[in-house]
Design an enzyme around this catalytic site. Structure first.
Site, PDB file in Angstrom:
ATOM      1  N   HIS A 277       0.823  -1.207   0.000  1.00 49.45           N
ATOM      2  CA  HIS A 277       0.000   0.000   0.000  1.00 49.45           C
ATOM      3  C   HIS A 277       0.861   1.263   0.000  1.00 49.45           C
ATOM      4  CE1 HIS A 277      -3.241   2.755   0.750  1.00 49.45           C
ATOM      5  NE2 HIS A 277      -2.777   3.106   1.935  1.00 49.45           N
ATOM      6  N   SER A 278       0.503   2.239  -0.829  1.00 46.03           N
ATOM      7  CA  SER A 278       1.102   3.565  -0.816  1.00 46.03           C
ATOM      8  C   SER A 278       2.626   3.492  -0.952  1.00 46.03           C
ATOM      9  CB  SER A 278       0.672   4.299   0.459  1.00 46.03           C
ATOM     10  OG  SER A 278       1.061   5.652   0.435  1.00 46.03           O
TER      11      SER A 278
END
Length: 367
Positions: A277-278
């Site tokens: 994620h991210s």
């Protein structure tokens, strides 16, 4: 007023200079502290009078209400410190859930750490290194989140299923995966400057100059991001401190490479899968740059969620970009229906909408 004073004679100019000097010495942050209560907060959920209910929602023990940020009116700084103090307690609570509910074991890093040096850790299932079939690796984003979390705000304001990796972990284990949970933001320890003692570490004098230069560059770039989050990491801290970085784990990128070298690449799994994620996506791409042949040989597929990687800024080669197009997919914040193709200017992996149930938010793409 200042402009009028500047137009006057010598006396007015002296007053202007004195006024500027006075204003330059006023610490607005210090003024905000004058009337606020002491930064002393409970060290347990119960002390805060909150608990997670059977639905995984954070609720007040007496009223049953959700968390209230503005506990004291007109004291935003104190309220923020209180919020972050609660967040630190929740981080420890999540660690306990990873061990007690998900039955993961905590593994210390570096693997050869001596007693006096700073340490980090990751979590893994008992079969993570011996499962012959498949292994799932989870990497969260940047900021205050730690192993097992996607977004602290969602944990506090929504529920554990929304903000943690626990649903992923439980489902993966049910479906026969080994699991490794990275902890890429645990990069240093803090000590008071007056008491700072640099711990012993292994001799790196024989380390290639190119490797040292790249490591220094990554840590310098990381420090700018770290300075922004540092004040939130220990919200009750008011003393001046210094950061002592953890050997070979001083940045998310270093951490990902270290865990790959010492654990993932040593696992027996025929198929390795990543969910990142991210900033975790950027860390994965950096891992690919540094270990291209190994990653291509071991990794079957990669699910990115709102990844902030950039193939141009990270100077990703053509062969890696081609592999990413075939083996990676980036679910991004979008108002389009779930899994709708989203246009991108970057020539790497497909991007599709992560908009589930009409929600479009960077912090929920990890759901």
């Amino acid at each position: 007023m200042m402009a009028q004073l500047q137009q006057g004679g010598p006396d007015e100019k002296e007053k202007t200079t004195a006024l500027k000097d006075l204003l330059s010495r006023i610490d607005l942050d210090e003024l905000m502290k004058k009337d606020e209560p002491p930064l002393e907060f409970p060290d347990t959920l119960e002390g805060f009078e909150y608990i997670f209910n059977e639905k995984g929602q954070l609720r007040h023990i007496k009223t049953g209400e959700p968390f209230v940020f503005n506990y004291r009116e007109d004291l935003h700084r104190w309220n923020q410190k209180r919020y972050e103090a609660l967040g630190e307690i929740i981080t420890k609570y999540i660690y306990e859930l990873l061990q007690n509910e998900c039955h993961l074991k905590k593994v210390t890093l570096p693997v050869d750490a001596i007693e006096t040096e700073p340490k980090s850790f990751i979590f893994m299932s008992e079969d993570a290194l011996v499962n012959p079939d498949k292994l799932l690796v989870l990497i969260h984003g940047n900021g205050v989140v730690r192993a097992g979390q996607w977004a602290r705000r969602l944990i506090i304001n929504e529920d554990l299923d929304s903000g943690t990796q626990i649903p992923y972990i439980k489902r993966a284990i049910e479906e026969g995966y080994g699991v490794i949970v990275l902890n890429p933001n645990e990069n240093y320890i803090e000590v008071e400057k007056t008491k700072a003692q640099i711990p012993l570490s292994s001799d790196i004098s024989d380390e290639p100059a190119e490797k040292r230069e790249r490591k220094d560059k990554i840590q310098k770039e990381t420090k700018k991001r770290r300075d922004f989050y540092e004040k939130y990491r220990n919200p009750q801290k008011e003393k001046e401190t210094m950061q002592i970085y953890i050997r070979d784990n001083g940045s998310p990128e270093e951490h990902a490479i270290y865990v790959w070298d010492h654990f993932i690449s040593q696992s027996a799994a025929e198929n390795v899968f990543f969910v990142a994620h991210s900033y975790g996506g950027l860390a994965f791409v950096e891992l690919m740059i540094q270990r291209e042949a190994e990653v291509k040989n071991r990794v079957t597929a990669v699910a990115l969620t709102d990844s902030v990687h950039n193939v141009w800024h990270q100077e990703v080669g053509k062969t890696i970009r081609e592999w990413m197009r075939e083996n990676c997919c980036n679910w991004v914040s979008s108002s389009e229906p779930l899994d709708t193709s989203v246009e991108s200017m970057l020539p790497d992996c497909p991007r599709v909408s992560a908009d589930r149930y009409g929600l479009s938010d960077h912090k929920i793409t990890g759901l």
